[in-house]
Design an enzyme around this catalytic site. Sequence first.
Site, PDB file in Angstrom:
ATOM      1  CE1 TYR A 287     100.388   7.066  65.480  1.00  0.00           C
ATOM      2  CE2 TYR A 287      98.862   7.473  63.676  1.00  0.00           C
ATOM      3  CZ  TYR A 287      99.832   6.699  64.284  1.00  0.00           C
ATOM      4  OH  TYR A 287     100.221   5.525  63.691  1.00  0.00           O
TER       5      TYR A 287
ATOM      6  CD  GLU B 236      86.853  -5.266  45.564  1.00  0.00           C
ATOM      7  OE1 GLU B 236      87.351  -5.948  46.488  1.00  0.00           O
ATOM      8  OE2 GLU B 236      86.305  -5.777  44.570  1.00  0.00           O
TER       9      GLU B 236
ATOM     10  CG  ASP C  73      88.262  -8.306  42.859  1.00  0.00           C
ATOM     11  OD1 ASP C  73      88.547  -7.831  41.748  1.00  0.00           O
ATOM     12  OD2 ASP C  73      89.050  -8.307  43.829  1.00  0.00           O
TER      13      ASP C  73
END
Length: 346
Positions: free
Chosen positions: A125, A174, A227
């Site tokens: 930025y 996760e 997962d």
Amino acid sequence: MADLFTEVDSLRETLRESLEMADKRQEDISRQDVLTRIENVIQTIVITVSKDEAPVLRVTKRSSWANVRFQKSVGLVLKADASVTALRCDCPSSATKFALILKLLSVIYKLVQSDSYATKRDIYYNDPQLFGTQRTLDSIVDDVSCLLKAVPVSSNVNGIRNIVSSAKFVLIVEKDATFQRLLDDDFCTRLSPCIIITGKGMPDVNSRLMVRKLWDALHIPVFALVDADPHGIEIMCVYKYGSLSMAFEAHSLTVPSVLWLGLLPSDIQRYRVPKETIIPFSQADEKKINSLRNRTYITCQPAWEREVEMMQRLKQKAEIQSLASIAPHFLTRVYLPNKLRYGGWI
């Protein structure tokens, strides 16, 4: 509560006994070393220009599997003879990247010289038009890190010292949604003392540095809760063995002792996860699981390989949240406590 951690304590002792055989972490390079390496790069360019020649930067091809080797005690390590790409300032196809690398070297030099801190986002930025996208800057930062053989962008994690904790284990989660669920269900209170951390998906360098720092300081078991899908497995492998693009910094970022606590593909059947929460494989899932099956860090671990084979054969996946369909607090009050009590990790 003491009985709950019997298996975890036994694992901790085993891990400590194996530390002597493991590779030691490389020492962090000093600020002066970073400055000297940048000066050497610039000096080479100046000398080349003084000879009326076009300067060239040689950057390692970080996206090539041929450039890395697998070392079980460390992870994915960059080969000494890794192939490189030549970036010429007089070549239209590489001039822009050449210029961006020099710009970033200048920014890093000033930051290190003044002992200042800046994130990749901060740097982007400061001149978004120059870098174009955050992804472009991130790639340039990794190229410069590889060029200097260090991660030069300042990190608040590197400044953390003297970590002391009575935690029995570290749990990598996760997803942020699961992380928040653990907090809401007072997981840390129920199974305290422990440390839970999340990279909110694929971990950034700071998340990986933090896990490595906890391991170096505490030498306690590090478990992964991801997962039961190809993407979750890959995320766990990044914490454990590193990534292709950051193989040059594997000694500082990997924790090869990470253990897979859940959600295992075999858990889907073992706990009778409701069929309506099980998701069929997409083409992207099949492509990813086929890629994982061929990686050495999967094939060298029979238990992991069996789980991956099962997932590939059944062509189905399940998220951690699917356990809530069994019972609202099943994850925190049944699944995780039992896994930790009876050594249900691989």
